[in-house]
Scaffold this motif. Structure first.
Motif, short mmCIF file in Angstrom:
data_model
loop_
_atom_site.label_atom_id
_atom_site.label_comp_id
_atom_site.label_asym_id
_atom_site.label_seq_id
_atom_site.Cartn_x
_atom_site.Cartn_y
_atom_site.Cartn_z
N MET A 89 6.63 6.24 0.25
CA MET A 89 7.60 6.92 1.25
C MET A 89 7.54 8.71 0.64
O MET A 89 6.65 8.71 -0.13
N ASP A 90 7.72 9.35 1.62
CA ASP A 90 7.26 10.45 1.33
C ASP A 90 8.65 12.12 0.42
O ASP A 90 9.37 11.75 1.04
N ARG A 107 8.57 9.11 -8.25
CA ARG A 107 7.08 9.03 -7.89
C ARG A 107 6.27 7.31 -7.93
O ARG A 107 5.73 6.97 -6.74
N PRO A 108 6.96 6.95 -9.08
CA PRO A 108 6.83 5.76 -9.09
C PRO A 108 6.97 4.57 -7.44
O PRO A 108 5.74 3.06 -7.32
N LEU A 109 7.57 5.16 -6.65
CA LEU A 109 7.99 4.31 -5.65
C LEU A 109 7.25 5.18 -4.28
O LEU A 109 7.72 4.43 -3.24
N ALA A 110 6.57 5.65 -4.75
CA ALA A 110 5.65 6.67 -4.00
C ALA A 110 5.33 5.33 -2.72
O ALA A 110 4.86 6.33 -1.31
N VAL A 157 17.32 5.22 -10.31
CA VAL A 157 15.07 4.56 -9.58
C VAL A 157 15.05 3.07 -9.28
O VAL A 157 15.14 2.64 -7.98
N THR A 158 15.97 2.94 -9.87
CA THR A 158 15.98 1.36 -9.57
C THR A 158 17.66 1.40 -8.07
O THR A 158 17.26 0.45 -7.08
N VAL A 159 18.53 1.72 -8.16
CA VAL A 159 19.11 1.77 -7.07
C VAL A 159 18.52 2.47 -5.98
O VAL A 159 19.07 1.37 -4.80
N VAL A 160 17.78 3.33 -5.71
CA VAL A 160 16.67 3.83 -5.29
C VAL A 160 15.78 2.76 -4.78
O VAL A 160 16.53 2.83 -2.86
N ASP A 161 15.38 1.79 -4.80
CA ASP A 161 14.51 1.06 -4.25
C ASP A 161 15.30 -0.02 -3.91
O ASP A 161 14.52 -0.47 -2.44
N ARG A 162 16.09 -0.32 -4.41
CA ARG A 162 17.06 -1.56 -4.03
C ARG A 162 17.58 -0.88 -2.52
O ARG A 162 17.76 -1.79 -1.22
#
Length: 257
Positions: free
Chosen positions: A1-2, A14-17, A158-163
């Motif tokens: 993702m951007d 940023r780790p989800l980038a 961050v975990t919630v965003v990822d899920r």
């Protein structure tokens, strides 16, 4: 993702980038719930308009961070829920709700997350926790009478965003919070004990009756079952504060003199 932005939340995301290539995350803008600057609000509105238009043109989803603070929910009966009309009671709340409405009208695929008070390493100095710690070290803490805050660890956000992005959620609004409104006096109690400090407290009237609005997290818990393992509850805030202070588990805390 951007990721658009380079502040506190953007850095932690940023780790989800490398994940969710169909998504643009807008993690920039006004970050203080006490904000009243028309210029800052206008800049954030312009940025949202630009990013939403790019997402509409390319078919990408825009993740926008709004607020679940008292400024959004404080004027209504608690707990604050995503699916009923709200009447914001601060300039910041009015601003964030107007941006939500603008995003919904933009034609872009989107997801709105209403955040409570996100806490973690590297927080801006103007936000609640850095401010309280600074006041404690100066010897005097000023607290609005009856004030309470729902704290949530940035790592859990961050975990919630990822899920939620993995679930391909679109066109919805979700509260991201612990669901516990913690009195600011209790937050200061814990900070004092963990830092070994004692400060004089000045309780001030906030200009109106105390407002303690809980945040409804039913939708979040249904969408992200992992929240059951995050420890949300009456004592969750202590772990959040210890993480902010970069201290070990509370049980290992040294005895206070």
């Amino acid at each position: 993702m951007d990721i658009v932005g380079n502040g506190f939340l953007a850095r932690h995301l940023r780790p989800l980038a490398g994940r969710h290539p169909d998504t643009v995350v807008l993690a920039a803008g006004v970050s203080s719930a006490g904000g009243t600057s028309w210029e800052a609000f206008s800049r954030e509105a312009a940025l949202l308009g630009e990013v939403a238009e790019r997402c509409r043109a390319t078919g990408r989803r825009l993740l926008f961070f709004s607020t679940a603070s008292t400024g959004m929910y404080g004027a209504g009966p608690g707990p604050g829920t995503e699916d009923r009309p709200v009447t914001p009671c601060t300039p910041y709340g009015v601003h964030k709700l107007s941006l939500e409405e603008r995003l919904r009208a933009s034609g872009a695929e989107h997801l709105v997350l209403r955040l409570s008070h996100v806490v973690g390493p590297g927080q801006p100095p103007h936000q609640l926790l850095p401010g309280l710690v600074r006041q404690l070290r100066d010897g005097t803490v000023r607290i609005h009478r009856g004030a309470a805050r729902d704290l949530i660890a940035v790592a859990d956000v961050v975990t919630v965003v990822d899920r939620l992005l993995t679930a391909d959620l679109r066109g919805q609004t979700v509260n991201v919070a612990s669901g516990e409104a913690v009195p600011v006096d209790a937050i200061v109690d814990h900070l004092e004990r963990r830092l070994g400090l004692a400060a004089r407290r000045e309780h001030q009237d906030a200009g109106g009756p105390p407002v303690v609005t809980g945040i409804c997290t039913r939708k979040l818990r249904d969408l992200v079952p992992e929240t059951a393992r995050m420890g949300f509850g009456p004592t969750y805030y202590r772990r959040v504060l210890d993480g902010f202070l970069d201290l070990p588990d509370e049980r290992a805390a040294p005895a206070r003199a």
